[in-house]
Design a protein around this motif. Sequence first.
Motif, mmCIF file in Angstrom:
data_model
loop_
_atom_site.group_PDB
_atom_site.id
_atom_site.type_symbol
_atom_site.label_atom_id
_atom_site.label_comp_id
_atom_site.label_asym_id
_atom_site.label_seq_id
_atom_site.Cartn_x
_atom_site.Cartn_y
_atom_site.Cartn_z
ATOM 1 N N THR A 85 -52.085 10.891 7.380
ATOM 2 C CA THR A 85 -51.148 10.410 8.389
ATOM 3 C C THR A 85 -49.718 10.525 7.884
ATOM 4 O OG1 THR A 85 -52.815 8.818 9.159
ATOM 5 C CG2 THR A 85 -50.557 8.421 9.838
ATOM 6 N N SER A 86 -48.790 10.698 8.818
ATOM 7 C CA SER A 86 -47.367 10.711 8.485
ATOM 8 C C SER A 86 -46.767 9.328 8.724
ATOM 9 C CB SER A 86 -46.630 11.759 9.324
ATOM 10 O OG SER A 86 -46.857 11.555 10.708
ATOM 11 N N TYR A 87 -45.856 8.943 7.825
ATOM 12 C CA TYR A 87 -45.191 7.640 7.893
ATOM 13 C C TYR A 87 -43.684 7.832 7.788
ATOM 14 C CZ TYR A 87 -49.827 5.778 6.724
ATOM 15 O OH TYR A 87 -51.168 5.478 6.713
ATOM 16 N N LEU A 88 -42.955 6.908 8.377
ATOM 17 C CA LEU A 88 -41.504 6.868 8.227
ATOM 18 C C LEU A 88 -41.157 5.957 7.056
ATOM 19 C CD1 LEU A 88 -38.582 7.403 9.208
ATOM 20 C CD2 LEU A 88 -38.854 5.414 10.722
ATOM 21 N N ARG A 98 -45.414 -2.107 13.508
ATOM 22 C CA ARG A 98 -44.480 -1.525 14.470
ATOM 23 C C ARG A 98 -44.346 -0.020 14.266
ATOM 24 N NH1 ARG A 98 -39.565 -2.380 14.087
ATOM 25 N NH2 ARG A 98 -39.451 -3.155 11.941
ATOM 26 N N LEU A 99 -43.999 0.675 15.337
ATOM 27 C CA LEU A 99 -43.721 2.099 15.281
ATOM 28 C C LEU A 99 -42.236 2.335 15.501
ATOM 29 C CD1 LEU A 99 -46.632 3.591 17.452
ATOM 30 C CD2 LEU A 99 -46.546 3.380 14.965
ATOM 31 N N GLN A 100 -41.706 3.365 14.865
ATOM 32 C CA GLN A 100 -40.331 3.786 15.120
ATOM 33 C C GLN A 100 -40.339 5.279 15.386
ATOM 34 O OE1 GLN A 100 -37.312 2.341 12.417
ATOM 35 N NE2 GLN A 100 -35.944 4.054 12.855
ATOM 36 N N LYS A 101 -39.876 5.662 16.570
ATOM 37 C CA LYS A 101 -39.892 7.067 16.992
ATOM 38 C C LYS A 101 -41.302 7.647 16.910
ATOM 39 C CE LYS A 101 -35.368 7.353 17.498
ATOM 40 N NZ LYS A 101 -34.715 7.570 18.810
ATOM 41 N N GLY A 102 -42.314 6.795 17.143
ATOM 42 C CA GLY A 102 -43.698 7.246 17.131
ATOM 43 C C GLY A 102 -44.357 7.243 15.771
ATOM 44 N N PHE A 103 -43.612 6.890 14.721
ATOM 45 C CA PHE A 103 -44.163 6.896 13.368
ATOM 46 C C PHE A 103 -44.451 5.473 12.893
ATOM 47 C CE2 PHE A 103 -41.560 10.796 13.401
ATOM 48 C CZ PHE A 103 -42.510 11.721 12.986
ATOM 49 N N PRO A 104 -45.598 5.237 12.239
ATOM 50 C CA PRO A 104 -45.781 3.968 11.542
ATOM 51 C C PRO A 104 -44.792 3.888 10.385
ATOM 52 C CG PRO A 104 -47.561 5.491 11.009
ATOM 53 C CD PRO A 104 -46.754 6.138 12.090
ATOM 54 N N ILE A 105 -44.356 2.685 10.056
ATOM 55 C CA ILE A 105 -43.316 2.499 9.047
ATOM 56 C C ILE A 105 -43.942 2.057 7.731
ATOM 57 C CG2 ILE A 105 -41.207 1.254 8.450
ATOM 58 C CD1 ILE A 105 -40.841 0.791 11.491
ATOM 59 N N LEU A 106 -43.645 2.791 6.673
ATOM 60 C CA LEU A 106 -44.072 2.394 5.334
ATOM 61 C C LEU A 106 -43.018 1.431 4.796
ATOM 62 C CD1 LEU A 106 -45.598 4.768 2.677
ATOM 63 C CD2 LEU A 106 -44.084 2.897 2.024
ATOM 64 N N THR A 107 -43.419 0.195 4.543
ATOM 65 C CA THR A 107 -42.449 -0.858 4.234
ATOM 66 C C THR A 107 -42.257 -1.107 2.745
ATOM 67 O OG1 THR A 107 -44.220 -2.496 4.489
ATOM 68 C CG2 THR A 107 -42.826 -2.050 6.416
ATOM 69 N N SER A 108 -43.293 -0.906 1.942
ATOM 70 C CA SER A 108 -43.167 -1.143 0.504
ATOM 71 C C SER A 108 -44.233 -0.352 -0.233
ATOM 72 C CB SER A 108 -43.306 -2.637 0.175
ATOM 73 O OG SER A 108 -44.599 -3.102 0.528
ATOM 74 N N GLY A 109 -44.000 -0.154 -1.528
ATOM 75 C CA GLY A 109 -44.971 0.609 -2.300
ATOM 76 C C GLY A 109 -44.687 0.560 -3.780
ATOM 77 N N GLU A 110 -45.578 1.179 -4.532
ATOM 78 C CA GLU A 110 -45.414 1.286 -5.978
ATOM 79 C C GLU A 110 -46.082 2.563 -6.453
ATOM 80 O OE1 GLU A 110 -47.320 -2.336 -7.171
ATOM 81 O OE2 GLU A 110 -49.299 -1.397 -7.347
ATOM 82 N N VAL A 111 -45.540 3.146 -7.510
ATOM 83 C CA VAL A 111 -46.079 4.389 -8.055
ATOM 84 C C VAL A 111 -47.298 4.086 -8.921
ATOM 85 C CG1 VAL A 111 -45.629 6.369 -9.556
ATOM 86 C CG2 VAL A 111 -43.843 5.541 -8.005
ATOM 87 N N VAL A 112 -48.380 4.797 -8.671
ATOM 88 C CA VAL A 112 -49.581 4.703 -9.496
ATOM 89 C C VAL A 112 -49.607 5.839 -10.516
ATOM 90 C CG1 VAL A 112 -52.118 4.735 -9.483
ATOM 91 C CG2 VAL A 112 -50.862 3.607 -7.625
ATOM 92 N N GLN A 113 -49.271 7.044 -10.060
ATOM 93 C CA GLN A 113 -49.284 8.232 -10.917
ATOM 94 C C GLN A 113 -48.256 9.215 -10.367
ATOM 95 O OE1 GLN A 113 -49.452 10.233 -13.413
ATOM 96 N NE2 GLN A 113 -51.661 10.574 -13.702
#
Length: 242
Positions: free
Chosen positions: A30-33, A61-76
Amino acid sequence: MSLIEGLIIKTQNYQENSKIVWILTAFDYTSYLMRGSANPKSHNYAYSNELTKIRFQTSDRLQKGFPILTSGEVVQNFSATKTNIDKMRMVIVILDMINQLANHIDDKQTLFSFCNQILDLINNSFHPLYLQIFRLKLLYLLGVGPIFSKCVNCGTSIKQGTFDLNNGGMVCVHCQNQTLTFFDPDVIEVIKFLYLTKLVFLSPPVLNQIPNYLLEISQFLDHYYEHFLGFNSRAEAILKKL
C-alpha cells in the motif's frame, strides 16, 4: 495501536515537503502519505527512504485519498547494500519487481518473509546468483513456477526429461516430439536445484560449487517472465544499458 513492520519499496516526492511511500507488509502492499518527510531535517526523514525496514503507525484519516503514516522507527537500513554498487544494482531490480508484481500475489505474508530473507542475504553477503534466485523463486508466488516433477503434456511423473520452455516444465521422452522450445539440460539441472532448494541453504560457498550459468539462467528467466507474464523489469533493462 500496535506498530506494523514493513519494507519501503518505493518513494515519490509529493507537494513541497512530503512523500508518498509504498510499503510491503505481511498483509498488503500500500502507498502512504508521509507529511514533511522530504525535508532532511524532519523527524521522519530517516524512516521515509527506499530500501528501509520500518515499524510504523497510521492514521484512520485519509488525505488526498492516501492513508497517513504518522510515526515510525527504523528496524534495518541495509547500509551494507546501500554502500556497495554491485549489491545496489541487484536490489534496484528486486525493488522494481516487487513494486510491479506485489499486488499480483495473494500470499503477502510469504512474499514479505521472502523479500526480507533475500534482502538480508544480499546485505550480509553477496553472490551474483542472488538476483536470479529471487526471480526464480518469485515465479512460485506468482503461480507460474516451472514444473520439474511431471511431464507438462501427459502428466506422467518423471525425474529426468527435457525442459520445454514455452510450456513451462519437463517433458517425458514420449512427448518430446510434441514440443518446440527446449533448453540446455545442464542449465535446467542448476535451475531446478536453485528453485527447489530453500533460500537459507543457498549460501555463497554452496553457490560457488555450481557451474557458472549466470548468463544462461538470466536469459531463461527473461524468456519465462515474458512468455508467462508479459513482464520485463524496467530497472533491469536500464541497468543492462549502463
